[in-house]
Design an enzyme around this catalytic site. Structure first.
Site: not given
Length: 244
Positions: A18, A43, A50, A70, A100, A190-191, A214
């Site tokens: 936004r 990161h 972002h 990172e 990513t 990661h994940d 995430h």
């Protein structure tokens, strides 16, 4: 106890959609620490889609736990780190257009380059971690760079967890054990999520820190941010009979 560092990139993604300051990334970091996280991870990427470079500068002034930055050690990234001097720098070999992080370092091929970068960052007072696939040869080569830690890239673990969690974690167990033998600290990321985190933690006694963004932010949409941070921390609680 294994520390939880929360990656707030996705909060910045929502803000940037936004073009204003809602949600407030700095306030989110303050709140995440207040809710129990032991670190904040960011990161920044060259296109600032972002986390922005200015966010990193601002976060350094307000984070009271540990700031983990990172990124690929490009000239611009290294200039930022020289200015901010975060507690930890995690070196990730991602391409500028990567959605990513999608690979760890080839520490055999890039050993000399990494040794130079690691040495400079350590002189700045930063702890250094190298993002790495769970391969024993790569772990051993990472140790030759002088890095303080490695961060195990856990996408393969997460992908295989539900089919066969023992098989999924096997290479990570070996890599973490070898890192410990070589005097390296072990991070992971990661994940990772509320389904697979506790098993990884149980199987890797060397694990010092996990970085999760995430999945945690997605869970927070339903469970609330404070509750979610505490649920993730609970997955990292020492087990009965554990030495860590």
């Amino acid at each position: 106890m294994t520390k939880l560092s929360v990656n707030i990139n996705k909060i910045a993604t929502l803000r940037n959609a936004r073009g204003h300051n809602r949600p407030d990334v700095l306030q989110a970091a303050r709140d995440i620490e207040r809710f129990g996280a032991e670190g904040i991870t960011v990161h920044p990427r060259p296109d600032e889609r972002h986390i922005r470079y200015q966010d990193v500068r601002d976060l350094k002034g307000i984070v009271t736990t540990e700031l983990n930055v990172e990124g690929n050690p490009t000239p611009d990234f290294l200039d930022l780190v020289r200015e901010v001097r975060p507690e930890q720098v995690t070196l990730v070999p991602d391409a500028p257009d990567a959605i990513t992080s999608n690979a760890g370092w080839d520490t055999l091929r890039h050993q000399g380059y990494l040794r130079d970068v690691v040495g400079e960052l350590q002189q700045l007072g930063c702890r250094v971690s190298i993002f790495l696939d769970p391969d024993l040869a790569l772990v051993e080569a990472a140790a030759q760079t002088g890095t303080d830690r490695i961060e195990l890239y856990t996408e393969a673990y997460a992908r295989g967890y539900h089919a066969n969690r023992e098989a999924a974690v096997a290479a990570y167990r070996l890599a973490a054990a070898r890192a410990g033998q070589l005097g390296l600290g072990v991070n992971a990321g990661h994940d990772l999520d509320l389904d697979n985190l506790a098993w990884l933690h149980q199987q890797l006694p060397e694990l010092a820190e996990v970085s999760i963004g995430h999945a945690l932010i997605c869970d927070a949409l339903y469970l609330g941010l404070e509750n979610t941070v505490q649920l993730y921390r609970r997955q990292l609680a020492p087990r009965a009979g554990s030495s860590h």
